[in-house]
Design a protein around this motif. Sequence first.
Motif, PDB file in Angstrom:
ATOM      1  N   ARG A  82      -1.039  12.399  -7.692  1.00 20.22           N
ATOM      2  CA  ARG A  82      -0.730  11.364  -6.685  1.00 20.22           C
ATOM      3  C   ARG A  82      -1.529  10.112  -7.015  1.00 20.22           C
ATOM      4  O   ARG A  82      -2.742  10.195  -7.226  1.00 20.22           O
ATOM      5  CB  ARG A  82      -1.116  11.837  -5.287  1.00 20.22           C
ATOM      6  CG  ARG A  82      -0.114  12.762  -4.653  1.00 20.22           C
ATOM      7  CD  ARG A  82      -0.480  13.003  -3.199  1.00 20.22           C
ATOM      8  NE  ARG A  82       0.467  13.914  -2.572  1.00 20.22           N
ATOM      9  CZ  ARG A  82       0.416  15.238  -2.682  1.00 20.22           C
ATOM     10  NH1 ARG A  82      -0.548  15.815  -3.366  1.00 20.22           N
ATOM     11  NH2 ARG A  82       1.337  15.976  -2.079  1.00 20.22           N
ATOM     12  N   LYS A  96       4.788  -1.613  10.752  1.00 23.18           N
ATOM     13  CA  LYS A  96       4.609  -0.515   9.810  1.00 23.18           C
ATOM     14  C   LYS A  96       3.170  -0.040   9.951  1.00 23.18           C
ATOM     15  O   LYS A  96       2.248  -0.854   9.889  1.00 23.18           O
ATOM     16  CB  LYS A  96       4.881  -1.023   8.388  1.00 23.18           C
ATOM     17  CG  LYS A  96       5.095   0.060   7.359  1.00 23.18           C
ATOM     18  CD  LYS A  96       5.595  -0.566   6.046  1.00 23.18           C
ATOM     19  CE  LYS A  96       5.448   0.394   4.876  1.00 23.18           C
ATOM     20  NZ  LYS A  96       5.892  -0.249   3.623  1.00 23.18           N
ATOM     21  N   PHE A 125       2.269   4.869  -2.606  1.00 21.79           N
ATOM     22  CA  PHE A 125       1.771   5.900  -3.508  1.00 21.79           C
ATOM     23  C   PHE A 125       2.916   6.447  -4.333  1.00 21.79           C
ATOM     24  O   PHE A 125       4.090   6.264  -4.016  1.00 21.79           O
ATOM     25  CB  PHE A 125       1.139   7.040  -2.709  1.00 21.79           C
ATOM     26  CG  PHE A 125       2.157   7.746  -1.887  1.00 21.79           C
ATOM     27  CD1 PHE A 125       2.544   7.245  -0.657  1.00 21.79           C
ATOM     28  CD2 PHE A 125       2.788   8.897  -2.366  1.00 21.79           C
ATOM     29  CE1 PHE A 125       3.523   7.874   0.075  1.00 21.79           C
ATOM     30  CE2 PHE A 125       3.773   9.520  -1.631  1.00 21.79           C
ATOM     31  CZ  PHE A 125       4.139   9.006  -0.409  1.00 21.79           C
ATOM     32  N   SER A 167      -4.574   6.278   5.734  1.00 21.56           N
ATOM     33  CA  SER A 167      -5.042   7.185   4.691  1.00 21.56           C
ATOM     34  C   SER A 167      -6.384   7.738   5.151  1.00 21.56           C
ATOM     35  O   SER A 167      -7.271   7.006   5.570  1.00 21.56           O
ATOM     36  CB  SER A 167      -5.131   6.470   3.343  1.00 21.56           C
ATOM     37  OG  SER A 167      -6.207   5.589   3.321  1.00 21.56           O
ATOM     38  N   ILE A 184      -2.227  11.150   3.597  1.00 21.11           N
ATOM     39  CA  ILE A 184      -1.580   9.839   3.736  1.00 21.11           C
ATOM     40  C   ILE A 184      -0.426   9.994   4.696  1.00 21.11           C
ATOM     41  O   ILE A 184       0.372  10.936   4.573  1.00 21.11           O
ATOM     42  CB  ILE A 184      -1.038   9.326   2.385  1.00 21.11           C
ATOM     43  CG1 ILE A 184      -2.184   9.138   1.385  1.00 21.11           C
ATOM     44  CG2 ILE A 184      -0.289   8.017   2.565  1.00 21.11           C
ATOM     45  CD1 ILE A 184      -1.693   8.821  -0.019  1.00 21.11           C
ATOM     46  N   PRO A 189       3.550  12.505   2.779  1.00 16.95           N
ATOM     47  CA  PRO A 189       3.738  12.984   1.403  1.00 16.95           C
ATOM     48  C   PRO A 189       2.991  14.277   1.075  1.00 16.95           C
ATOM     49  O   PRO A 189       3.329  14.927   0.100  1.00 16.95           O
ATOM     50  CB  PRO A 189       3.213  11.821   0.555  1.00 16.95           C
ATOM     51  CG  PRO A 189       2.493  10.920   1.487  1.00 16.95           C
ATOM     52  CD  PRO A 189       3.042  11.136   2.837  1.00 16.95           C
ATOM     53  N   LEU A 238      -2.365   6.257  -5.533  1.00 13.36           N
ATOM     54  CA  LEU A 238      -2.299   5.433  -4.327  1.00 13.36           C
ATOM     55  C   LEU A 238      -2.662   4.000  -4.674  1.00 13.36           C
ATOM     56  O   LEU A 238      -3.662   3.738  -5.331  1.00 13.36           O
ATOM     57  CB  LEU A 238      -3.276   5.990  -3.282  1.00 13.36           C
ATOM     58  CG  LEU A 238      -3.313   5.342  -1.914  1.00 13.36           C
ATOM     59  CD1 LEU A 238      -1.979   5.500  -1.184  1.00 13.36           C
ATOM     60  CD2 LEU A 238      -4.431   5.952  -1.069  1.00 13.36           C
ATOM     61  N   MET A 290       0.309   2.595   8.504  1.00 15.73           N
ATOM     62  CA  MET A 290      -0.037   3.537   7.444  1.00 15.73           C
ATOM     63  C   MET A 290      -1.477   3.972   7.667  1.00 15.73           C
ATOM     64  O   MET A 290      -2.329   3.171   8.038  1.00 15.73           O
ATOM     65  CB  MET A 290       0.101   2.854   6.082  1.00 15.73           C
ATOM     66  CG  MET A 290      -0.268   3.766   4.941  1.00 15.73           C
ATOM     67  SD  MET A 290       0.186   3.066   3.332  1.00 15.73           S
ATOM     68  CE  MET A 290       1.605   4.050   2.916  1.00 15.73           C
ATOM     69  N   PRO A 308       5.778  18.706  -3.840  1.00 17.30           N
ATOM     70  CA  PRO A 308       5.520  17.375  -3.280  1.00 17.30           C
ATOM     71  C   PRO A 308       6.575  16.383  -3.759  1.00 17.30           C
ATOM     72  O   PRO A 308       6.952  16.373  -4.930  1.00 17.30           O
ATOM     73  CB  PRO A 308       4.138  17.017  -3.829  1.00 17.30           C
ATOM     74  CG  PRO A 308       3.887  17.942  -4.969  1.00 17.30           C
ATOM     75  CD  PRO A 308       4.704  19.174  -4.725  1.00 17.30           C
ATOM     76  N   MET A 309       7.064  15.600  -2.821  1.00 18.38           N
ATOM     77  CA  MET A 309       8.077  14.589  -3.172  1.00 18.38           C
ATOM     78  C   MET A 309       7.728  13.284  -2.469  1.00 18.38           C
ATOM     79  O   MET A 309       7.152  13.279  -1.398  1.00 18.38           O
ATOM     80  CB  MET A 309       9.467  15.025  -2.682  1.00 18.38           C
ATOM     81  CG  MET A 309      10.091  16.172  -3.450  1.00 18.38           C
ATOM     82  SD  MET A 309      11.844  16.417  -2.955  1.00 18.38           S
ATOM     83  CE  MET A 309      11.634  17.096  -1.303  1.00 18.38           C
ATOM     84  N   SER A 310       8.127  12.198  -3.069  1.00 21.16           N
ATOM     85  CA  SER A 310       7.999  10.900  -2.417  1.00 21.16           C
ATOM     86  C   SER A 310       9.343  10.532  -1.806  1.00 21.16           C
ATOM     87  O   SER A 310      10.393  10.822  -2.371  1.00 21.16           O
ATOM     88  CB  SER A 310       7.607   9.848  -3.454  1.00 21.16           C
ATOM     89  OG  SER A 310       7.932   8.561  -2.984  1.00 21.16           O
ATOM     90  N   MET A 311       9.311   9.903  -0.632  1.00 18.11           N
ATOM     91  CA  MET A 311      10.550   9.416  -0.015  1.00 18.11           C
ATOM     92  C   MET A 311      11.068   8.161  -0.698  1.00 18.11           C
ATOM     93  O   MET A 311      12.201   7.758  -0.499  1.00 18.11           O
ATOM     94  CB  MET A 311      10.323   9.060   1.460  1.00 18.11           C
ATOM     95  CG  MET A 311       9.935  10.192   2.368  1.00 18.11           C
ATOM     96  SD  MET A 311      10.991  11.648   2.180  1.00 18.11           S
ATOM     97  CE  MET A 311      12.595  10.935   2.432  1.00 18.11           C
ATOM     98  N   VAL A 332       4.033  10.139  -6.583  1.00 16.77           N
ATOM     99  CA  VAL A 332       3.687  11.545  -6.691  1.00 16.77           C
ATOM    100  C   VAL A 332       4.535  12.199  -7.781  1.00 16.77           C
ATOM    101  O   VAL A 332       5.700  11.848  -7.958  1.00 16.77           O
ATOM    102  CB  VAL A 332       3.848  12.254  -5.319  1.00 16.77           C
ATOM    103  CG1 VAL A 332       5.256  12.091  -4.778  1.00 16.77           C
ATOM    104  CG2 VAL A 332       3.503  13.729  -5.392  1.00 16.77           C
ATOM    105  N   THR A 381       0.881  -1.166   0.000  1.00 14.25           N
ATOM    106  CA  THR A 381       0.000   0.000   0.000  1.00 14.25           C
ATOM    107  C   THR A 381       0.912   1.207   0.000  1.00 14.25           C
ATOM    108  O   THR A 381       1.587   1.480   0.992  1.00 14.25           O
ATOM    109  CB  THR A 381      -0.885   0.011   1.257  1.00 14.25           C
ATOM    110  OG1 THR A 381      -1.690  -1.159   1.227  1.00 14.25           O
ATOM    111  CG2 THR A 381      -1.751   1.246   1.295  1.00 14.25           C
TER     112      THR A 381
END
Lengths: 410, 410, 410, 410
Positions: free
Chosen positions: C347, D202, C165, D206, D25, D301, C349, D204, C304-307, C167, C163
């Motif tokens: 984005r 973990k 996402f 949303s 998220i 994010p 998901l 998460m 916006p950035m994704s890790m 971006v 799960t």
Amino acid sequence: MSTGKKKIYVNGINEVPLPLRQIEIVERKGVGHPDSVADALAEEVSKALCRMYIKEIGHIMHHNTDETQIAAGQAAPRFGGGSIIDPSYILLVGRATTRVDTGKDVVNLPCTPVALKAARDYLSRTFPNLDADSEVILDARLGMGSDDLTGVYKASGYLANDTSFGVGYAPYSITERLVLQTEEFINGKMKKTIPSSGQDVKVMASRIGDDITLTVACAMVDKHLDDKSAYISAMSEIHDAVYDNALKIAGDEKVSIKLDVNTGDDYDRNVFYLTCTGMSQEMGDDGSVGRGNRCNGLITPYRPMSMEATSGKNPITHIGKIYNIMSKLIAEDIAEKVTNEAEIRVRILSQIGKPVSQPLNCSIDIVSAGAEADPNFSKWKAEAAAVADGWLDNVDKVTELIATGKVRTF
Amino acid sequence: MSTGKKKIYVNGINEVPLPLRQIEIVERKGVGHPDSVADALAEEVSKALCRMYIKEIGHIMHHNTDETQIAAGQAAPRFGGGSIIDPSYILLVGRATTRVDTGKDVVNLPCTPVALKAARDYLSRTFPNLDADSEVILDARLGMGSDDLTGVYKASGYLANDTSFGVGYAPYSITERLVLQTEEFINGKMKKTIPSSGQDVKVMASRIGDDITLTVACAMVDKHLDDKSAYISAMSEIHDAVYDNALKIAGDEKVSIKLDVNTGDDYDRNVFYLTCTGMSQEMGDDGSVGRGNRCNGLITPYRPMSMEATSGKNPITHIGKIYNIMSKLIAEDIAEKVTNEAEIRVRILSQIGKPVSQPLNCSIDIVSAGAEADPNFSKWKAEAAAVADGWLDNVDKVTELIATGKVRTF
Amino acid sequence: MSTGKKKIYVNGINEVPLPLRQIEIVERKGVGHPDSVADALAEEVSKALCRMYIKEIGHIMHHNTDETQIAAGQAAPRFGGGSIIDPSYILLVGRATTRVDTGKDVVNLPCTPVALKAARDYLSRTFPNLDADSEVILDARLGMGSDDLTGVYKASGYLANDTSFGVGYAPYSITERLVLQTEEFINGKMKKTIPSSGQDVKVMASRIGDDITLTVACAMVDKHLDDKSAYISAMSEIHDAVYDNALKIAGDEKVSIKLDVNTGDDYDRNVFYLTCTGMSQEMGDDGSVGRGNRCNGLITPYRPMSMEATSGKNPITHIGKIYNIMSKLIAEDIAEKVTNEAEIRVRILSQIGKPVSQPLNCSIDIVSAGAEADPNFSKWKAEAAAVADGWLDNVDKVTELIATGKVRTF
Amino acid sequence: MSTGKKKIYVNGINEVPLPLRQIEIVERKGVGHPDSVADALAEEVSKALCRMYIKEIGHIMHHNTDETQIAAGQAAPRFGGGSIIDPSYILLVGRATTRVDTGKDVVNLPCTPVALKAARDYLSRTFPNLDADSEVILDARLGMGSDDLTGVYKASGYLANDTSFGVGYAPYSITERLVLQTEEFINGKMKKTIPSSGQDVKVMASRIGDDITLTVACAMVDKHLDDKSAYISAMSEIHDAVYDNALKIAGDEKVSIKLDVNTGDDYDRNVFYLTCTGMSQEMGDDGSVGRGNRCNGLITPYRPMSMEATSGKNPITHIGKIYNIMSKLIAEDIAEKVTNEAEIRVRILSQIGKPVSQPLNCSIDIVSAGAEADPNFSKWKAEAAAVADGWLDNVDKVTELIATGKVRTF
């Protein structure tokens, strides 16, 4: 007997020389055996460092690269060509002088890059079925040292690094020649006609009386063999080629030779000595410096041997290298010039901190049933001492022979 | 002479036994020497695997952990206590059976964790001045294998893994006893009174006639020595303690003993053999399995020796381990029960694929000037053969002695 | 707004798009920066595995090679040419399918050799001043897996692994274009005229209002620079070339550009950004995957950035890779086809266990002051949704773009 | 607005704060996730070095240990207790000052031993189901540096190492609190009642509107679970405990919470999230510093985030660490003292070579629909600037909070 300042003792030993005794066992691990690969890499690295030092500084600096560990990989050989699943891992270990203060300048030296390059080049040119870029992982942990050349340079030459000794003997027995030259044949001339034979070759001979059983284990290369019958044919070709060659080596010697090749195979159960690279380190066989052949190329449990690894040690201060090789050279010269009927054994013992050219003593045994009673014995003694004296005056020549790769170390 | 199906040969050799010859050189690398550390770790790992296999599967499974590479670290010792700058690196190498199909179940075995635990535990309990958690890096590359126990179990026992041999001799000469027991004293009883002495001890003896020069190199531990004068005092204490002990070892033997300790020191130039951990691997000295002591604890260049590393090999199929240790045990029994005047040499040669208990032959030499002329010789021969026969019938006992750590391997 | 089964939401956001705001910071780590080297190796390995899987099995198998650690080496650069003292160490980490049961056959695959080869080839062709054979140590720890293709093949396509996402946004601002194209210029066209410039280039821009300060740090290559004055000249040449190029990039945009090159230099104290290889990993700078540029080539803290690291992940099941890249592609298409006045943010998901082509939702923001009041807004919404819908129907196309290297990942 | 020499800008942003938007998220990788393990080890090593430097030298010396690579092992978990087959491998990477010339003396510092000890201690005390001595291999490649304190000490304090920035925001949204506190609950209080839950958790969430879906993946520990039914019971207990706790966290907030635990399980196909150690690095999951949580403990994010890894960097000169943490502290203080209705975003930008206490600018956004129209806005601006000003005057306090472990870094 002692000549001048050098203590050179020559003794007659009233024993039966090894070649005339009942039992003899001799082994050689070929160039592709993991222990030999480790030895070779250690020595290639040392030679490359020697060349680099001479080029950059003008003479060889201190180093010792006499440890290399090979951890086997995983392979899935199959007729027609299989895959290396996990590369073998090779760790070069040792130390080298990386930083030299020459008085004018501080010079930083690329020791580890030189070592890695030498190792990879050796693998590439020696093992045609191995991709040295991707089928081995080459790592290095070389300790770094520095040296200061600004002080007065050691006029007396290099000093022994240890209280240690070297040992050598000559001449080779027929069993020894068979083992040595069989491996050289398989990994030399025979490769042109039987390219499916790999480099990992182990040759063992046991002699009982005049009967020599020669046992050859030769890793075969899968991509050169389409199927089982191709393998079986290759075995037959190898047997014939090696046997013919063995007869040539034996010449007029009064021995009968029996030859076995790959005795571990079991065709019914589809067990073959099959590899992708011709090297058993690809799957299961680890290797390490100093665990295989002595510096005469052989393992000879009935002869005097030194435990010291010869490969990878520096050729200027390391007794374990220089005296082992010099002992062998002295013994060979004595055998040739004085008598090759007797077994010549040479031992040289160092004194730590004294120049390499001034051993504590050099002891020469002339082994022959009735040695001391031989009418030529006192002449032999004098000549043997003279040979030893000549070599001890020329340690530099041994260094040069080593650094230029003109003597073997394994 | 051959007894029954086993080929046991006993020969008299009319030679002067080593202890009566002019020159003898003997060396022992103490438990803290990098080569001995490597040997010990290899063997500890093998023993721990044996215990784990017996617990989990009921008997020892195939493994060989006879390669360990130690790459030296960097240290900055100083009186009062210095620092480890870069830990030494220890790589355990070998292979083990990690997966066993017992017929009922597939069992996965934690071989590498067992190996790492055994290695770290050994370091912790053996080297009080080393923090095994942070002053060494312990790595492992153990190849994994699987085994299937669902078929018929090998009723005939374990099969030899190689055409190879073992060699042993007895009894120890006085020079050998001095070397062996001096190291044991320094690393044993003496530690209580001189805790500044480290575990990296190298003892060398050279005997010329009746004069034995005993040379001890002992790494000293900085934190136990406040300054130079404390070091010099410790040297003096060690000299006295070791010398007194050497006299006790020698007892009535007709030898004169000269003792040197840390001859590399140079007080004027402030050169001391000082370490943080009592181990020279902390700075500059690498180590590897099979490069040091043979399985009798010594390096004896004038005696028959095997090149095979004994440490770390499995004690059920590995000839290089079992026959070396058994040869020594047979030689010791013969020396004790038959004659300890002669030098007893034993060699056992295997046949690949045949049971370990059925060597190709076992050859015993009774070395003594005039051996065969001795009136007792034929009795000796029979007794020696009986001793060998007894051991060859009880290979399992050798396995057990090894697995339980009751015989040394280095 | 949701189209059919796919949940695609398009929103207008009444915000000022980034390029019109007061402050903007943008950074790019060039191809020679250690984090970029790590990213590139991870991705090269993945692409090479994809090619190998397609060749051997017919389609891409599961793998993830999205971890690579670079530990810096030691170098001694000097004008005219210095030395690598200790190579940098590169560890490839991840896992791959090494064993596939195809129903007809069990195929073993050479994953680690393929990975090592791809990595070494990339280093060789990308870094002309680095000897990839001896100036880096390339190691790998790739976990192995197996797969069974004998069952029914997943008709519904690949399933999301997590799960997670992705971006993306578009279009690039002028600041972003300046940063991206400046690095491409320095590591591209400029190399022909200024070969002394290395590949480790870091470009940072901060914009305050219309004033952009462009800061370039460029590792220089010692062997191409004879002395200090050559270095200073090269700096001047680089400044001029980069500045001219920046003006071209800016074109008609209303910005003023200030350029600084190698601001850390201090000529009086002889501090230069000098290297042997043009890469700072040779001395002191470590690197790791996912620590540098996002998959649009930039680090943009105000966007916006994704890790998620994009590089090295497999392009068939890994959301963190596919959705990040697809978000960027969707945003770019919307910006181009719909409006490039607004800032488009996308984005996507995932739902773990559902097909990659069926995300939980895809959310599109059209960011513009007064966005929703724009007369074109409802047309924009429909068009944007259609663009997203088109891409979501063609996940395979994204996979192919990645596997064939047609989209960047760092 | 700028106060004095420091450039502190406060802006009102007329946007809807994140907690009031449609979609959010949030993710947290728990302490046992491989990326968090890497972060923690990097930070533990840095803190231990800080303590050592303060003890030996009197203040923190330069270091950066912000890279740690974890390569997953192999495990065979089974109900009742399985085995680690191959340990995971952890490589600590970075550099540290190992040699300091204090003017009186040259001090050598045991950086790598300190690092290894800190890392192993952390593993031992944090992961009760892991044997840190044998189930991980802990390696280190820390580059060494030296420093000279004999010159004039930098009176102006530490200088920024880079042109870089930090970013933070406050307050946490309810979604964020749920994620953060759920992980803390599972790895804290819940462990006493459900010891079978491992540390690799973990979480998460949303949020769509007021509906929050909380997804928990929790590695279970095999030895605490006898069989499948015990596992299923534990799942049920975890669900209930976490759900109850979530309701407490939510308190009066207008949200509805849905909770899923271990959605990857498939009881029919006997797929469970079962481990030996409670850590997925035992089998297949690699980890690396800076790939997981930001320094507020979350991955968010839809919020501003910095790509910089915070963990492991030194807390005296490293902007990427100090400014990220300080931004968060400033935002939290502003949210608390000024207004927690708005979303407070703080960005601090450094100037390379200038003191850390003198950033190029500090930019504060007060995000609220109608922010600037708020009657309190000018008061807010002044107060926010004062808060920032206070922290910027006390960079040392941030350093101390970090070095003593009083702020989180992941």
